[in-house]
Design an enzyme around this catalytic site. Structure first.
Site, PDB file in Angstrom:
ATOM      1  N   GLU A  24      47.229  13.869  10.071  1.00  0.00           N
ATOM      2  CA  GLU A  24      48.154  13.427  11.110  1.00  0.00           C
ATOM      3  C   GLU A  24      49.588  13.608  10.649  1.00  0.00           C
ATOM      4  OE1 GLU A  24      49.515   9.458  13.648  1.00  0.00           O
ATOM      5  OE2 GLU A  24      47.670   9.436  12.477  1.00  0.00           O
TER       6      GLU A  24
ATOM      7  N   ASP B 109      34.811   4.050   0.763  1.00  0.00           N
ATOM      8  CA  ASP B 109      33.937   4.322   1.897  1.00  0.00           C
ATOM      9  C   ASP B 109      34.779   4.319   3.164  1.00  0.00           C
ATOM     10  OD1 ASP B 109      32.055   4.414   3.898  1.00  0.00           O
ATOM     11  OD2 ASP B 109      30.660   3.054   2.894  1.00  0.00           O
TER      12      ASP B 109
ATOM     13  N   HIS C 263      57.343  12.963  16.624  1.00  0.00           N
ATOM     14  CA  HIS C 263      56.050  13.646  16.677  1.00  0.00           C
ATOM     15  C   HIS C 263      56.181  15.038  17.294  1.00  0.00           C
ATOM     16  CE1 HIS C 263      52.746  10.990  15.317  1.00  0.00           C
ATOM     17  NE2 HIS C 263      53.636  10.024  15.517  1.00  0.00           N
TER      18      HIS C 263
ATOM     19  N   LYS D 201      31.004  -2.716   8.061  1.00  0.00           N
ATOM     20  CA  LYS D 201      31.308  -1.526   8.867  1.00  0.00           C
ATOM     21  C   LYS D 201      31.209  -1.783  10.362  1.00  0.00           C
ATOM     22  CE  LYS D 201      29.646   1.308   5.056  1.00  0.00           C
ATOM     23  NZ  LYS D 201      28.649   2.257   4.560  1.00  0.00           N
TER      24      LYS D 201
END
Length: 582
Positions: free
Chosen positions: A261, A469, A567, A393
């Protein structure tokens, strides 16, 4: 023996007529009677036995001297003879045993290797224990450079390459036909890179899709065998940028961020600059405990309640802690929280795990306790080692309220001049935007732990770079960002509170070369020798500090109306893709 090597090294003129080179000629296998009075295999057996016999003798003598405090350099006649026998047998085996045995494995693999495995054997090959018993590259030496140098060297090299290519082609065809399981290539070939290459080619033929953009070379496939990734066909390239320096608790950190990004690293660096110019940020570790919550079932709700009362009784905790802590020298049980749903009981264990993230460690400890409880509660039916009350998660209020992993709060006071000159906005605008966006807006959306601008952006980037993770970004990104005008409204107090940062500096992907380098950059690589758990706790505070910088910069861009402009300038593809070659 010398005459044999000299004769093979003589230059040979290529014949004018084409001659087929046999396998024996390629591998240099002449009759053993040409160099030795005995059969070559018999001679190998003699020297093999001699080698291990003298090694055993010398080791025994060495241990005897250590026990009797005799100097090691003092040797008698039998030891001198044994040393010479060791050297002679080692030289022989190095020169002849490898040529005769290893080369036969390389150039003449058994055709039964690919077709004689039944389903039970193939499933066993998937187990981590079996994979580690046959480490990559140990079962077979698949390099062709170990072949002896013989006459007509160019012809030999071409023949070896041709044989290897034909062998790989046969394996690929077997995979495509379904007669050879793709997952067993590493164990069968003993070469992880070659296995990935063959699997990749077979996949391309099966799917009819090109994998030309996915790199294969330049990666250590042995490092992931049995622990990080199964059935690899390449690796994905993610650029790593550096944000910082982040001044946190009086120390500077260059924070690695793996992301695709645009503006993310630059924006976080701007926040780091504002924090640095204002004297730095400080962080506090509030809690450190990984959780696992199994679900068990009884015949009645009363029996489930009996176990709940038993587990929550302080007099029983010490016994349960001893049983739990046997799983690891770092695991230390901190508490057990129980909830009932009918006759089902959910037990949320919390324990410290040293420098490891700790999921496997806490799971082993929980299993120990469950086995122990079966004695007093034989009617307890363990439904699952994880009952989602952990919760791992998944967005869950229990993590937001109780915490999971490392709970950290990080704060900084940003000077008014820095807010105006570096962040291009005002203290009043930031405070108002934070209230309406991060607090009120998130509440209107029914957010669960999402009272922030983009904490998950920074958490994910740091996690990927340091081998965490990535899926645990879900609960690790729980964050509430607070902003307040201080010092008579001239300066800005900003803080982030993150109750469930799940990180480790050992195990999993942290041991891979790239991720290990990023951890080393932060000074938290591996386990802390001085204080177990110190490195993982410091990494958690660095994550929170980076989130603080990211929140400060993005909120400033929003308040100043710079988000879209930045951006469009930095996160847009500048080249015309229609003109690039496919």
């Amino acid at each position: 023996m010398e005459a044999r090597w000299r004769s093979s090294a003589k230059p040979v003129q290529a014949p004018k007529t084409t001659k087929t080179v046999s396998f024996e000629e390629v591998s240099g296998k002449a009759s053993s009677s040409e160099a030795l009075p005995l059969s070559l295999h018999l001679t190998n057996a003699v020297f093999f036995s001699l080698f291990f016999s003298v090694v055993y003798f010398l080791l025994s003598r060495w241990r005897e001297k250590i026990r009797t405090s005799t100097p090691l350099h003092l040797v008698n006649l039998s030891e001198i003879v044994a040393i010479f026998a060791f050297i002679a047998s080692f030289v022989y085996l190095l020169g002849f045993f490898g040529i005769d045995f290893v080369q036969s494995l390389i150039l003449r693999p058994s055709t039964d290797l690919w077709n004689s495995e039944d389903e039970e054997e193939n499933e066993a090959l998937l187990r981590k224990e079996d994979a580690r018993k046959i480490p990559c590259g140990q079962a077979l030496d698949c390099s062709v450079t170990s072949a002896p140098i013989i006459s007509a060297q160019k012809v030999v090299d071409e023949k070896l390459v041709k044989l290897t290519t034909e062998e790989d082609e046969e394996i690929i065809k077997a995979i495509v036909a379904g007669t050879t399981p793709s997952y067993s290539l590493e164990s069968k070939l003993g070469d992880c890179k070659r296995a990935a290459s063959i699997r990749r080619e077979a996949l391309g033929r099966i799917t009819g899709k090109s994998l030309s953009g996915l790199p294969l070379d330049g990666f250590d496939y042995e490092s992931i065998l049995g622990q990080c990734c199964e059935m690899p066909i390449g690796y994905v390239q993610i650029p790593v940028g550096i944000a910082g320096p982040l001044l946190l608790n009086g120390k500077e950190y260059s924070v690695p961020m793996a992301t695709t990004e645009g503006c993310l690293v630059a924006s976080t660096s701007r926040g780091c600059k504002a924090i640095h110019l204002s004297g730095g940020a400080s962080s506090v570790l509030l809690k450190d405990g990984m959780t696992r919550a199994p679900v068990v079932r009884f015949g009645t709700a009363k029996r489930a309640a009996d176990l709940k009362f038993y587990l929550e009784d302080p007099e029983n905790f010490e016994t349960l802690a001893v049983v739990f802590n046997r799983s690891s020298r770092f695991a230390r049980l901190q508490g057990i929280k129980c909830v009932i749903a009918g006759k089902n009981l959910y037990l949320r264990f919390t324990c410290s795990t040293g420098d490891a993230m700790g999921m496997n460690m806490v799971s082993k400890g929980v299993q120990n306790v469950l086995d122990f409880l079966q004695t007093d509660f034989p009617d307890m039916d363990v439904i699952g080692i994880s009952g989602n009350f952990c919760s791992d998660k998944k967005p869950a209020a229990v993590n937001w309220i109780e915490g999971r992993g490392k709970s950290v709060v990080c704060e900084a006071i940003i000077k008014g001049d820095v807010v105006r000159k570096v962040l291009k906005t005002s203290v009043e605008s930031l405070v108002e935007l934070n209230m309406l966006k991060n607090l009120t807006g998130s509440a209107m959306a029914g957010a669960l732990g999402g009272f922030n601008a983009h904490a998950s952006n920074i958490v994910s980037a740091v996690y990927i770079a340091t081998g965490q993770d990535p899926a645990q970004n879900i609960e690790s990104s729980h964050c509430i960002t607070m902003m307040e005008a201080v010092n008579e409204g001239n300066d800005l107090h900003i803080s982030v509170t993150m109750p469930s940062i799940e990180v480790g500096t050992v195990g999993g992907g942290t041991q891979l070369a790239s991720q290990s380098a990023c951890l080393n950059l932060l000074g938290v690589k591996g386990a802390s020798q001085e204080s177990p758990g110190a490195n993982s706790r410091r990494l958690a505070t660095i994550v929170a500090g980076a989130v603080l910088a990211g929140e400060l910069s993005l909120m400033s861009a929003l308040a100043a109306g710079q988000l879209v402009k930045s951006h469009m300038k930095y996160n847009r593809l500048s080249k015309d893709v229609s003109k690039t070659s496919s």
